[in-house]
Enzyme design. Sequence first.
Site, PDB file in Angstrom:
ATOM      1  N   ASN A  13     -24.424 -51.899 -11.696  1.00 10.25           N
ATOM      2  CA  ASN A  13     -24.505 -50.604 -10.968  1.00 10.25           C
ATOM      3  C   ASN A  13     -23.121 -50.194 -11.397  1.00 10.25           C
ATOM      4  O   ASN A  13     -22.064 -50.323 -10.770  1.00 10.25           O
ATOM      5  CB  ASN A  13     -24.696 -50.802  -9.628  1.00 10.25           C
ATOM      6  CG  ASN A  13     -24.552 -49.547  -8.819  1.00 10.25           C
ATOM      7  OD1 ASN A  13     -24.246 -48.335  -9.493  1.00 10.25           O
ATOM      8  ND2 ASN A  13     -24.677 -49.618  -7.533  1.00 10.25           N
ATOM      9  N   TRP A  14     -23.180 -48.987 -12.242  1.00 10.04           N
ATOM     10  CA  TRP A  14     -21.801 -48.424 -12.605  1.00 10.04           C
ATOM     11  C   TRP A  14     -21.097 -47.560 -11.569  1.00 10.04           C
ATOM     12  O   TRP A  14     -20.183 -47.201 -11.574  1.00 10.04           O
ATOM     13  CB  TRP A  14     -21.956 -47.554 -13.922  1.00 10.04           C
ATOM     14  CG  TRP A  14     -22.001 -48.543 -15.091  1.00 10.04           C
ATOM     15  CD1 TRP A  14     -22.182 -49.679 -15.241  1.00 10.04           C
ATOM     16  CD2 TRP A  14     -22.130 -47.807 -16.447  1.00 10.04           C
ATOM     17  NE1 TRP A  14     -22.622 -50.272 -16.661  1.00 10.04           N
ATOM     18  CE2 TRP A  14     -22.346 -49.121 -17.148  1.00 10.04           C
ATOM     19  CE3 TRP A  14     -22.082 -46.784 -17.010  1.00 10.04           C
ATOM     20  CZ2 TRP A  14     -22.430 -49.111 -18.753  1.00 10.04           C
ATOM     21  CZ3 TRP A  14     -22.284 -46.531 -18.543  1.00 10.04           C
ATOM     22  CH2 TRP A  14     -22.359 -47.775 -19.346  1.00 10.04           C
ATOM     23  N   LYS A  15     -21.952 -47.243 -10.508  1.00  6.32           N
ATOM     24  CA  LYS A  15     -21.738 -46.173  -9.467  1.00  6.32           C
ATOM     25  C   LYS A  15     -21.037 -44.876 -10.045  1.00  6.32           C
ATOM     26  O   LYS A  15     -21.535 -44.512 -11.256  1.00  6.32           O
ATOM     27  CB  LYS A  15     -20.679 -46.845  -8.475  1.00  6.32           C
ATOM     28  CG  LYS A  15     -21.179 -48.235  -8.114  1.00  6.32           C
ATOM     29  CD  LYS A  15     -20.387 -48.946  -6.890  1.00  6.32           C
ATOM     30  CE  LYS A  15     -21.351 -50.151  -6.271  1.00  6.32           C
ATOM     31  NZ  LYS A  15     -20.633 -50.660  -5.281  1.00  6.32           N
ATOM     32  N   HIS A  99     -29.091 -47.769  -1.397  1.00  4.12           N
ATOM     33  CA  HIS A  99     -27.721 -48.305  -1.592  1.00  4.12           C
ATOM     34  C   HIS A  99     -27.168 -48.181  -0.408  1.00  4.12           C
ATOM     35  O   HIS A  99     -27.077 -47.097   0.357  1.00  4.12           O
ATOM     36  CB  HIS A  99     -27.176 -48.074  -2.768  1.00  4.12           C
ATOM     37  CG  HIS A  99     -25.909 -49.037  -3.179  1.00  4.12           C
ATOM     38  ND1 HIS A  99     -24.728 -48.676  -2.325  1.00  4.12           N
ATOM     39  CD2 HIS A  99     -25.765 -49.728  -3.942  1.00  4.12           C
ATOM     40  CE1 HIS A  99     -23.819 -49.828  -2.951  1.00  4.12           C
ATOM     41  NE2 HIS A  99     -24.439 -50.309  -3.844  1.00  4.12           N
ATOM     42  N   GLU A 101     -24.191 -47.479  -0.103  1.00  4.23           N
ATOM     43  CA  GLU A 101     -23.343 -46.134  -0.218  1.00  4.23           C
ATOM     44  C   GLU A 101     -23.916 -44.901  -0.072  1.00  4.23           C
ATOM     45  O   GLU A 101     -23.425 -43.759   0.559  1.00  4.23           O
ATOM     46  CB  GLU A 101     -22.700 -46.158  -1.446  1.00  4.23           C
ATOM     47  CG  GLU A 101     -21.483 -47.387  -1.462  1.00  4.23           C
ATOM     48  CD  GLU A 101     -21.104 -47.813  -2.906  1.00  4.23           C
ATOM     49  OE1 GLU A 101     -21.449 -47.205  -3.882  1.00  4.23           O
ATOM     50  OE2 GLU A 101     -20.772 -48.740  -2.829  1.00  4.23           O
ATOM     51  N   GLU A 171     -27.208 -57.109  -0.177  1.00  4.25           N
ATOM     52  CA  GLU A 171     -25.974 -56.340  -0.440  1.00  4.25           C
ATOM     53  C   GLU A 171     -25.113 -56.206   0.953  1.00  4.25           C
ATOM     54  O   GLU A 171     -25.087 -55.276   1.481  1.00  4.25           O
ATOM     55  CB  GLU A 171     -25.825 -54.988  -1.143  1.00  4.25           C
ATOM     56  CG  GLU A 171     -26.361 -55.442  -2.618  1.00  4.25           C
ATOM     57  CD  GLU A 171     -25.714 -54.127  -3.513  1.00  4.25           C
ATOM     58  OE1 GLU A 171     -25.383 -54.467  -4.404  1.00  4.25           O
ATOM     59  OE2 GLU A 171     -25.317 -53.234  -3.142  1.00  4.25           O
ATOM     60  N   GLY A 177     -17.347 -54.544  -3.157  1.00  5.11           N
ATOM     61  CA  GLY A 177     -15.942 -53.696  -3.622  1.00  5.11           C
ATOM     62  C   GLY A 177     -14.767 -54.290  -2.765  1.00  5.11           C
ATOM     63  O   GLY A 177     -13.796 -54.003  -2.992  1.00  5.11           O
ATOM     64  N   SER A 217     -19.190 -57.901  -4.705  1.00  7.18           N
ATOM     65  CA  SER A 217     -17.987 -58.789  -5.313  1.00  7.18           C
ATOM     66  C   SER A 217     -18.444 -59.892  -6.138  1.00  7.18           C
ATOM     67  O   SER A 217     -17.603 -61.044  -6.344  1.00  7.18           O
ATOM     68  CB  SER A 217     -17.117 -59.231  -4.172  1.00  7.18           C
ATOM     69  OG  SER A 217     -16.622 -58.132  -3.540  1.00  7.18           O
ATOM     70  N   GLY A 238     -21.340 -54.654  -9.294  1.00  7.46           N
ATOM     71  CA  GLY A 238     -20.790 -53.256  -9.436  1.00  7.46           C
ATOM     72  C   GLY A 238     -19.394 -53.534 -10.427  1.00  7.46           C
ATOM     73  O   GLY A 238     -19.668 -53.258 -11.283  1.00  7.46           O
ATOM     74  N   GLY A 239     -18.204 -53.661  -9.821  1.00  3.44           N
ATOM     75  CA  GLY A 239     -17.349 -53.506 -10.580  1.00  3.44           C
ATOM     76  C   GLY A 239     -17.175 -54.392 -11.780  1.00  3.44           C
ATOM     77  O   GLY A 239     -16.542 -54.051 -12.901  1.00  3.44           O
TER      78      GLY A 239
END
Length: 263
Positions: A13-15, A99, A101, A171, A177, A217, A238-239
Site C-alpha cells: 500500500n503505497w498510500k 482503511h 486512514e 491492521e 506507521g 509496520s 505500507g512503508g
Amino acid sequence: MNTRYRRAVLAGNWKMNLLCGDVKPYAQRLRELAERRARREVLVCVPFPLIPAAVRAFRGSHIAVGAQDVSEEPKGARTGEVSAAQLRDAGVKYVIVGHSERRQYHGETDSVVNRKLTAVHGEGMTPILCVGETLEQRELGIQGELVTMQVKAALSGLPEELLRRTIIAYEPIWAIGTGRTASPEQAQEMCALIRSVLRQLYGARAARAVPVLYGGSMNADNAEALLRQPDVDGGLVGGASLDPEKFSRIIAAADRLETPGTV
Ligand code: 13P
C-alpha cells in the site's frame, strides 16, 4: 500461513507516496526480485493518478495493481471520487476498503465500508477489507468486540460466493506507521478471531478459504515470524512496500513458509 487451504497474499500500500516517474523502475525491480509462485498473490495499491503507469509497468507479470479507495456510488455528481467501474476499466484488480486512514480522516463508517465493498464486487474486483482497533480500544480490552463488529457490518448482505473473493486485513491502528508491530501472537489471535467470525457467518469451508492478512509496520525482519502464524495469510505492507528490495524480502519470507499441496 496455511497455503494448503488458501493462497498467500502480499499487498503493498503505497498510500500518498511516489510519483509517475517512480513506477517503471519500481516495477522492473520488483519483477526481477519476486518470482512467480502459484499459491501466492503479489499486488501494489497505488495512488489513483499512478494507476495507468502501474498497469502498464506490471502488464504480463504476476504482479497485480490495486487501488486504495473507491466511491460507494456507481456514478454521477461526486466531485473528486472515483467509481468502481472506472477502476476496473483502468485495469485495477484489487481495492482496499475501510482503511483506518479513511475511517479516521474521512469519517468512513462501517455502513459506507459495506457499500464500497459491494461496489468493488459489483465490478468483479477483489476488495481488501481493513479492520483494526485503536490503542485506546486495545487498552480497554475491547479489540475483539470492535473487530467482530467491523467485520460483520462490512460483510452485511454479502453472499458466500463473493466472500470467497474477498480478502480481509487486520491492521491495528497503533501499529500502522509507528514501527510498533503487533507480536506474532497478537496478530494470530486477531486473525483467528476474524476467521471465527467468518465461520459463524458462512460456515467452516468458506471461512477456511479467505485470506486474512496482517498490516502494521511489517518489514523484512519481522515478516517471517508473523507469517508463520497459521491464520496470518500474508501482509498489507505500507512503508516497506515503497522500496522493491524491502518488499521483495517480505515476499521471500512468505515463499519460504509455503506449504506443499494445493489450495
Ligand atoms: P505501515 O506498514 O507503514 O505500518 O502501514 C501499514 C498499512 O497501513 C498498510 O495498509
